[in-house]
Enzyme design. Structure first.
Site, PDB file in Angstrom:
ATOM      1  N   TYR A  12     -27.970  -6.186  -2.224  1.00 14.75           N
ATOM      2  CA  TYR A  12     -27.559  -6.092  -0.833  1.00 14.75           C
ATOM      3  C   TYR A  12     -28.578  -6.862   0.001  1.00 14.75           C
ATOM      4  O   TYR A  12     -29.778  -6.835  -0.307  1.00 14.75           O
ATOM      5  CB  TYR A  12     -27.556  -4.639  -0.348  1.00 14.75           C
ATOM      6  CG  TYR A  12     -26.367  -3.816  -0.760  1.00 14.75           C
ATOM      7  CD1 TYR A  12     -25.104  -4.054  -0.235  1.00 14.75           C
ATOM      8  CD2 TYR A  12     -26.522  -2.750  -1.650  1.00 14.75           C
ATOM      9  CE1 TYR A  12     -24.019  -3.275  -0.594  1.00 14.75           C
ATOM     10  CE2 TYR A  12     -25.442  -1.960  -2.012  1.00 14.75           C
ATOM     11  CZ  TYR A  12     -24.200  -2.222  -1.486  1.00 14.75           C
ATOM     12  OH  TYR A  12     -23.129  -1.448  -1.843  1.00 14.75           O
ATOM     13  N   THR A  33     -23.657  -8.711  -3.243  1.00 19.39           N
ATOM     14  CA  THR A  33     -22.513  -7.993  -2.694  1.00 19.39           C
ATOM     15  C   THR A  33     -22.232  -8.507  -1.294  1.00 19.39           C
ATOM     16  O   THR A  33     -23.076  -8.390  -0.402  1.00 19.39           O
ATOM     17  CB  THR A  33     -22.775  -6.479  -2.679  1.00 19.39           C
ATOM     18  OG1 THR A  33     -22.889  -6.018  -4.032  1.00 19.39           O
ATOM     19  CG2 THR A  33     -21.647  -5.734  -2.007  1.00 19.39           C
ATOM     20  N   ASP A  85     -19.226  -7.920   0.576  1.00 18.48           N
ATOM     21  CA  ASP A  85     -18.172  -7.236   1.326  1.00 18.48           C
ATOM     22  C   ASP A  85     -18.686  -6.020   2.084  1.00 18.48           C
ATOM     23  O   ASP A  85     -17.912  -5.135   2.454  1.00 18.48           O
ATOM     24  CB  ASP A  85     -17.033  -6.823   0.389  1.00 18.48           C
ATOM     25  CG  ASP A  85     -17.476  -5.857  -0.704  1.00 18.48           C
ATOM     26  OD1 ASP A  85     -18.677  -5.522  -0.761  1.00 18.48           O
ATOM     27  OD2 ASP A  85     -16.616  -5.440  -1.509  1.00 18.48           O
ATOM     28  N   HIS A 144     -14.816  -3.261  -3.723  1.00 20.10           N
ATOM     29  CA  HIS A 144     -15.841  -2.221  -3.642  1.00 20.10           C
ATOM     30  C   HIS A 144     -15.274  -0.862  -4.073  1.00 20.10           C
ATOM     31  O   HIS A 144     -15.643   0.185  -3.540  1.00 20.10           O
ATOM     32  CB  HIS A 144     -16.394  -2.141  -2.212  1.00 20.10           C
ATOM     33  CG  HIS A 144     -17.859  -1.854  -2.138  1.00 20.10           C
ATOM     34  ND1 HIS A 144     -18.797  -2.810  -1.835  1.00 20.10           N
ATOM     35  CD2 HIS A 144     -18.565  -0.714  -2.313  1.00 20.10           C
ATOM     36  CE1 HIS A 144     -20.010  -2.269  -1.809  1.00 20.10           C
ATOM     37  NE2 HIS A 144     -19.884  -0.993  -2.117  1.00 20.10           N
TER      38      HIS A 144
END
Length: 355
Positions: free
Chosen positions: A132, A158, A160, A249
Site C-alpha cells: 500500500y 495495490t 484500488d 479487493h
C-alpha cells in the site's frame, strides 16, 4: 461423529464456529450491500466445462512458471491482513503450509508476522509483498526495503484503495483489533481501528506515478493489483509493470463493480501475453482455477478459504485447503482430457451469459 472435511465449504463452516462474530465479519464482509462480494462466487457457478474424451490425462502436469519461478500449481495466496486474528501463528502457519506444497504467498502490508521470519519459513518458496502507498512515502519505502533484504521476490502494488471501502459489517460492529494484534512490519501506532488508520494514512492521491516511484526504490519485479478494465490493463503494461492482478479487493472496496471472472476475458485479450495476468476473488474449487486459466489467466489467487483453513486447524488447515484445491484441479484436468496447463484453451469453458 464429526463430518469429514472434503471441501473448502467444510473449512468455512469450521472457521465460523471458531471465530468471534466481529472477527468473522471482518474477514467475510464486503463493501456496501455486498453485491460484488456475492458476484465473485456466483460468476464461477455460471461456468460450464467442456470435456474432451478419449484423451488420457492420467497424471496431469499442474506446474507453471511465473516471473522465472516454478510453481507447483497455478495457485497462490492473495494478500490479506492480520492472519493472526485467525490463529496465533498467523502468516507463519500460512507460509509454512504453502511452502511445503510449492505454493507462493503474497504477504500483506498489514501482516501480523515479520518479513524476516516469513522468509525463513518460506524456505526458498516464492514469497511476494503486497504494497500500500502511505501518505508518508518513507513508511512505504522502509517496508519495501525491509522486505527486499529479507528475500521477498516481487512487489504487488495495490491500486484500488485510495481510501478504504465502506464495509458496513465493520461499521456496525465498530470493529477494533484485539490487544496484541498489530502489523509486524510497520512502525508507529493507531492500528486498533483498521478503517480509521486507513483513512488517516493511505494516500488518496495515488496515481500511475506510483509505479515509477516504486521502481526507483526497489529492483524487484512489480505487479499491480486491482485492475478491472482493459484500458487500465493496457496502461499498466505501458507503465512497465511485470504483472497484473485482476481484483476487486474481494468485494471489499466498491460495491457494484464486476466480478473478477467477468472482467478477466477483456483484460487478457488486451494484454495479449505482454505480462503475467493473475486473478483473485471467488475461487472456491479446483475447477474454478481451471476456468480462470481457460479465460486467459496465468494463475488464480485464493484468499478467504486460506483464512478458513487457518482458523479451523492452523498450518494443517491451510495445507488442507491447498491440497483440496490442487486435487480438485487435477481431477478437473483429468476429466476434461487436459494433460498440462498448455492444453487449456478458451473452448474448454462455456458461460451461461456473454461477458
Amino acid at each position: 461423529m464429526e463430518m469429514p472435511v472434503l471441501t473448502l465449504q467444510d473449512y468455512r463452516r469450521l472457521a465460523q464456529e471458531r471465530m468471534e462474530p466481529p472477527v468473522w465479519d471482518f474477514f467475510e464482509g464486503g463493501a456496501g450491500e455486498e453485491h460484488t462480494l456475492a458476484a465473485n462466487v456466483r460468476a464461477f457457478d455460471r461456468i460450464r466445462l467442456r470435456p474432451t474424451v478419449l484423451r488420457p490425462a492420467v497424471s496431469p502436469d499442474t506446474t507453471c512458471k511465473i516471473l522465472g519461478r516454478t510453481w507447483a500449481a497455478p495457485i497462490g495466496i492473495t494478500p490479506m491482513a492480520f492472519h493472526t486474528l485467525a490463529h496465533p501463528e498467523g502468516e507463519l502457519a500460512t507460509v509454512r503450509a504453502a511452502a511445503a506444497r510449492g505454493i507462493p504467498v503474497i504477504i500483506g502490508t498489514f501482516a501480523g508476522r515479520t518479513c524476516e521470519e516469513l522468509a525463513a519459513a518460506a524456505a526458498g518458496a516464492p514469497l511476494w509483498l503486497q504494497v500500500y502507498c502511505f501518505r508518508d512515502r518513507s513508511v512505504t519505502r522502509r517496508l519495501v526495503e525491509r522486505a527486499e533484504r529479507a528475500g521477498v521476490e516481487a512487489l504487488v502494488l495495490t491500486v484500488d484503495a485510495p481510501r478504504l471501502g465502506r464495509r458496513l459489517r465493520d461499521v456496525r460492529n465498530d470493529f477494533r483489533l484485539p490487544p496484541g494484534i498489530v502489523p509486524a512490519n510497520l512502525d508507529g501506532g493507531g492500528f486498533s481501528s483498521p478503517a480509521a488508520h486507513a483513512r488517516a494514512e493511505l494516500d488518496p492521491s495515488l496515481d500511475w506515478s506510483a509505479v515509477s516511484w516504486l521502481r526507483s526504490v526497489s529492483s524487484l519485479p512489480i505487479l499491480v493489483k486491482g485492475i478491472l478494465t482493459a484500458s487500465d490493463a493496457l496502461r499498466a503494461v505501458e507503465s512497465g509493470v511485470d504483472g497484473i492482478v485482476v481484483s476487486n479487493h474481494g468485494g471489499r472496496q466498491l460495491d457494484g463493480v464486476p466480478a473478477t471472472l467477468e472482467a478477466l476475458p477483456e483484460i487478457t485479450a488486451a494484454v495479449r501475453g505482454a505480462c503475467p495476468v493473475l486473478i483473485d476473488g471467488g475461487v472456491r474449487r479446483g475447477r474454478d482455477v481451471l476456468a480462470c486459466l481457460a479465460l486467459g489467466a496465468d494463475a488464480a489467487l485464493v484468499g478467504r478459504p486460506v483464512l478458513h483453513g487457518l482458523a479451523a486447524d492452523g498450518e494443517d488447515g491451510v495445507g488442507g485447503v491447498l491440497d483440496i484445491l490442487v486435487e480438485e484441479l487435477q481431477d478437473a484436468m483429468t476429466l476434461t482430457g487436459t494433460r498440462s496447463l498448455a492444453d487449456i484453451l478458451p473452448d474448454l469453458v462455456q458461460t451461461r451469459a456473454p461477458w
